[in-house]
Enzyme design. Structure first.
Site, PDB file in Angstrom:
ATOM      1  N   LYS A  80       0.874  -1.184   0.000  1.00  0.00           N
ATOM      2  CA  LYS A  80       0.000   0.000   0.000  1.00  0.00           C
ATOM      3  C   LYS A  80       0.907   1.228   0.000  1.00  0.00           C
ATOM      4  O   LYS A  80       2.050   1.158   0.450  1.00  0.00           O
ATOM      5  CB  LYS A  80      -0.872   0.021   1.260  1.00  0.00           C
TER       6      LYS A  80
HETATM    7  P1  NAD Z   1     -13.315   8.049  -2.432  1.00  0.00           P
HETATM    8  O1  NAD Z   1     -12.239   9.032  -2.224  1.00  0.00           O
HETATM    9  O2  NAD Z   1     -13.861   7.831  -3.798  1.00  0.00           O
HETATM   10  O3  NAD Z   1     -14.566   8.399  -1.489  1.00  0.00           O
HETATM   11  C1  NAD Z   1     -14.471   8.563  -0.126  1.00  0.00           C
HETATM   12  C2  NAD Z   1     -15.810   9.102   0.354  1.00  0.00           C
HETATM   13  O4  NAD Z   1     -15.798   9.162   1.771  1.00  0.00           O
HETATM   14  C3  NAD Z   1     -16.157  10.504  -0.118  1.00  0.00           C
HETATM   15  O5  NAD Z   1     -17.539  10.570  -0.383  1.00  0.00           O
HETATM   16  C4  NAD Z   1     -15.867  11.385   1.105  1.00  0.00           C
HETATM   17  O6  NAD Z   1     -16.642  12.553   1.150  1.00  0.00           O
HETATM   18  C5  NAD Z   1     -16.259  10.438   2.194  1.00  0.00           C
HETATM   19  N1  NAD Z   1     -15.681  10.710   3.506  1.00  0.00           N
HETATM   20  C6  NAD Z   1     -14.426  11.093   3.813  1.00  0.00           C
HETATM   21  N2  NAD Z   1     -14.312  11.196   5.163  1.00  0.00           N
HETATM   22  C7  NAD Z   1     -15.527  10.841   5.675  1.00  0.00           C
HETATM   23  C8  NAD Z   1     -16.041  10.724   6.971  1.00  0.00           C
HETATM   24  N3  NAD Z   1     -15.287  10.970   8.030  1.00  0.00           N
HETATM   25  N4  NAD Z   1     -17.340  10.326   7.128  1.00  0.00           N
HETATM   26  C9  NAD Z   1     -18.120  10.047   6.055  1.00  0.00           C
HETATM   27  N5  NAD Z   1     -17.669  10.141   4.803  1.00  0.00           N
HETATM   28  C10 NAD Z   1     -16.400  10.536   4.620  1.00  0.00           C
HETATM   29  O7  NAD Z   1     -12.774   6.691  -1.796  1.00  0.00           O
HETATM   30  P2  NAD Z   1     -13.154   5.214  -2.208  1.00  0.00           P
HETATM   31  O8  NAD Z   1     -12.304   4.795  -3.355  1.00  0.00           O
HETATM   32  O9  NAD Z   1     -14.627   5.096  -2.296  1.00  0.00           O
HETATM   33  O10 NAD Z   1     -12.605   4.415  -0.939  1.00  0.00           O
HETATM   34  C11 NAD Z   1     -13.350   4.339   0.263  1.00  0.00           C
HETATM   35  C12 NAD Z   1     -12.764   3.249   1.141  1.00  0.00           C
HETATM   36  O11 NAD Z   1     -12.811   1.996   0.432  1.00  0.00           O
HETATM   37  C13 NAD Z   1     -11.307   3.423   1.532  1.00  0.00           C
HETATM   38  O12 NAD Z   1     -11.109   2.868   2.810  1.00  0.00           O
HETATM   39  C14 NAD Z   1     -10.560   2.587   0.519  1.00  0.00           C
HETATM   40  O13 NAD Z   1      -9.309   2.157   1.020  1.00  0.00           O
HETATM   41  C15 NAD Z   1     -11.506   1.430   0.363  1.00  0.00           C
HETATM   42  N6  NAD Z   1     -11.337   0.696  -0.896  1.00  0.00           N
HETATM   43  C16 NAD Z   1     -11.497   1.300  -2.088  1.00  0.00           C
HETATM   44  C17 NAD Z   1     -11.369   0.563  -3.258  1.00  0.00           C
HETATM   45  C18 NAD Z   1     -11.622   1.163  -4.620  1.00  0.00           C
HETATM   46  O14 NAD Z   1     -11.618   0.429  -5.615  1.00  0.00           O
HETATM   47  N7  NAD Z   1     -11.894   2.449  -4.726  1.00  0.00           N
HETATM   48  C19 NAD Z   1     -11.016  -0.796  -3.185  1.00  0.00           C
HETATM   49  C20 NAD Z   1     -10.880  -1.400  -1.943  1.00  0.00           C
HETATM   50  C21 NAD Z   1     -11.049  -0.640  -0.797  1.00  0.00           C
END
Ligand code: NAD
Length: 371
Positions: A80
């Protein structure tokens, strides 16, 4: 035996193999790469950009990737990366400069030991910049289609989270059609989880983003919510919905709660106030392992991040193999559904789903290392 590295990271029989902190004195930004374990293949894991990301957080996420990739049966190890920056406060040009400098700093590890991918605040655009900077198409997955990529914006992770939710609901005897769902975080993962769950008949009653929570008892429509977020920058202005504070979402009565934002959003402060039967961990490490044990004892079914959100890395593998979009979605379903079923049925009684999943993952890693 547990021990401490100079970085303060604990290491064990799995890793981490590399903890690399980088600094660009010209652009004045810091970043970190943790390659946890490469027994099954090169380290694979996304890059997140947040003002608070730390080496400790990246290490925990890298370890989760080691397990996630092993569980999904992929020939990838775990890694990561994180960049300390606030994407909302910097220009697009500065973001591009930082991403490309980070790529050059990590070049010695790419692609033999590390392949990048998107994570919080990084998308197909950043993955395109990253690969271009070091003139290597294999440096990152989740790239734009124009670069022969399968961008995570296709929704692979949210689709996998929705599938995991469907399996968990069936195990718990909850009819998905009409089930109440709350989604904390409305980015890539939260949006697609919402889209698919709505298509399958669930009622998404509450959604939050960094500005707050919106609540509508009769259900928030995915397309309207997405439009609201795109037009106004947040979910809050959804027509006719109640606006609530951001973290109240964890206290609402619901059948299924999907954390899909940052780490440790469920913690000692709010864990006792949860009113849900199922938690599907869309986000990585949304709570500490000890807390999962406590909630499991309270009969809350928790699908851990390492199986629930593996859709993204399965899509990365599909991109790496040159598969089509259609084949990628089939692969996500073929892997996530039996994996969640197997882990949930191995976790009856005192064993949490995470403990069951970790046992399977560790066996696979040990076997690969012996080979
Ligand atoms: P992103 O940046 O697209 O979206 C994050 C969202 O969370 C946004 O809507 C933001 O406003 C919101 N946010 C931020 N802080 C917040 C809080 N304290 N309370 C509520 N909402 C909050 O991110 P993503 O790609 O959707 O990733 C989200 C999570 O999923 C992360 O933990 C990431 O590691 C995990 N993840 C993502 C993927 C992927 O393919 N994108 C894959 C596996 C895991």
């Amino acid at each position: 035996m547990q021990n401490e590295r100079i970085t303060g990271i604990p290491y064990d029989d799995i890793g981490p193999e590399y903890v690399v902190e980088v600094y660009d004195p010209k652009l004045e930004f810091k970043g970190v790469l943790v390659i946890d374990n490469t027994a099954l293949g090169m380290g694979k894991g996304g890059i997140r950009m947040t003002p608070t990301v730390s080496t400790q957080e990246v290490y925990r996420l890298a370890r989760a990737m080691t397990y996630k990739n092993a569980l999904a049966g992929l020939p990838f190890g775990g890694a990561k990366a994180g960049i300390i920056a606030d994407p909302r406060k910097i220009s697009t040009q500065r973001k591009k400069d930082i991403i490309q400098s980070f790529a050059r700093l990590l070049k010695p590890f790419i692609p033999n030991r590390y392949i990048a991918g998107p994570d919080m605040n990084t998308t197909e655009v950043e993955m395109g910049w990253f690969s271009q900077a070091i003139k290597d198409r294999t440096a990152a997955t989740g790239k734009p289609k124009s670069m022969k990529g399968l961008p995570h914006e296709l929704g692979s992770t949210g689709f996998g989270v929705a599938l995991a939710t469907k399996v968990a609901a069936a195990q718990k005897g909850i009819e998905l059609k009409g089930a109440r769902v709350s989604i904390a975080g409305f980015g890539n993962v939260g949006q697609f989880a919402h889209k698919f769950l709505q298509e399958w008949g669930a009622t998404v009653i509450a959604v939050s983003d960094s500005s707050g929570t919106v609540y509508l008892r009769t259900g928030l429509d995915y397309a309207t919510l997405l439009q609201t977020k795109e037009k106004t920058g947040s979910v809050l202005k959804y027509p006719g919905a109640k606006q609530l504070s951001r973290d109240i979402i964890y206290e609402l009565t619901t059948n299924i709660l999907i954390p899909a934002a940052g780490p440790d959003v469920i913690n000692e402060t709010n864990a006792g106030k949860l009113k849900t039967q199922i938690i599907v961990e869309g986000a990585n490490i949304p709570m500490a392992e000890e807390l999962e044990v406590k909630l499991h004892r309270k009969n809350i079914l928790i699908v851990p991040d390492i199986i629930a959100n593996a859709g993204g890395v399965i899509s990365s593998y599909a991109e790496y193999k040159g598969f089509s979009e259609k084949k990628m979605f089939s692969l996500v379903e073929e892997k996530i559904v039996p994996n969640v079923e197997a882990v949930l049925s191995a976790s009856k009684g005192a064993t949490t789903p995470r403990a069951a999943a970790l046992r399977i993952a560790r066996e696979r890693i040990t076997k690969a290392r012996k080979k």
